[in-house]
Scaffold this motif. Structure first.
Motif, PDB file in Angstrom:
ATOM      1  N   UNK A  60      59.387  44.118  65.160  1.00 29.41           N
ATOM      2  CA  UNK A  60      59.051  44.613  63.822  1.00 29.41           C
ATOM      3  C   UNK A  60      58.799  43.405  62.922  1.00 29.41           C
ATOM      4  N   UNK A  61      57.691  43.469  62.172  1.00 30.02           N
ATOM      5  CA  UNK A  61      57.378  42.427  61.197  1.00 30.02           C
ATOM      6  C   UNK A  61      57.164  43.117  59.850  1.00 30.02           C
ATOM      7  N   UNK A  62      57.891  42.648  58.838  1.00 32.72           N
ATOM      8  CA  UNK A  62      57.737  43.153  57.472  1.00 32.72           C
ATOM      9  C   UNK A  62      57.173  42.022  56.625  1.00 32.72           C
ATOM     10  N   UNK A  63      56.076  42.296  55.928  1.00 36.89           N
ATOM     11  CA  UNK A  63      55.365  41.256  55.182  1.00 36.89           C
ATOM     12  C   UNK A  63      55.230  41.637  53.711  1.00 36.89           C
ATOM     13  N   UNK A  64      55.700  40.752  52.841  1.00 34.00           N
ATOM     14  CA  UNK A  64      55.502  40.913  51.406  1.00 34.00           C
ATOM     15  C   UNK A  64      54.071  40.475  51.081  1.00 34.00           C
TER      16      UNK A  64
END
Length: 134
Positions: A60-64
């Protein structure tokens, strides 16, 4: 819940948001190994260095969106050039942006699975982590 650990990369320059995400992870009941990078360039460098290490590559990658050096959009452009050939990566934009333009722009990237408005909730994170676990 399976015994396998979930690898997560959070790309965000806000220390408070990183702290909140860590607390939310703790409340999910999932075993998550979270790495955070404070800008898109650091994240690209990190991912480039572990491309062939499936044991630690993020599920999982969460990007602002708004970050210094390389913002979320620039990260996505660089990420897609990495040609990561792992179909089981779930990448989401995680932003406080309320602009429809940003939500629509996120849809134009083939690597982006969706857009999540901050703050990340326990329920929403559980939904994401369920996608990763068999």
């Amino acid at each position: 819940m399976t015994n396998s650990k979930i690898n997560m990369l959070v790309i965000d320059d806000d220390d408070i948001n990183i702290f909140i995400i860590k607390k939310v992870i703790e409340k999910t009941g999932y075993e998550v190994d979270m790495i955070s990078k404070s800008n898109g360039q650091l994240a690209v460098d990190y991912l480039s260095s572990i491309t062939h290490n499936v044991d630690i590559f993020p599920h999982v990658i969460l990007v602002d969106i708004n970050m210094p050096v390389l913002n979320g959009w620039e990260f996505l452009e660089a990420y897609e050039k990495l040609n990561v050939l792992k179909p089981d990566i779930y990448l989401y934009m995680l932003s406080s942006s309320v602009y429809e333009y940003d939500i629509e722009k996120a849809k134009t990237f083939k690597s982006v699975n969706g857009f999540i408005s901050k703050p990340l909730t326990i329920e929403r994170l559980k939904e994401l982590l369920q996608l990763v676990t068999p």
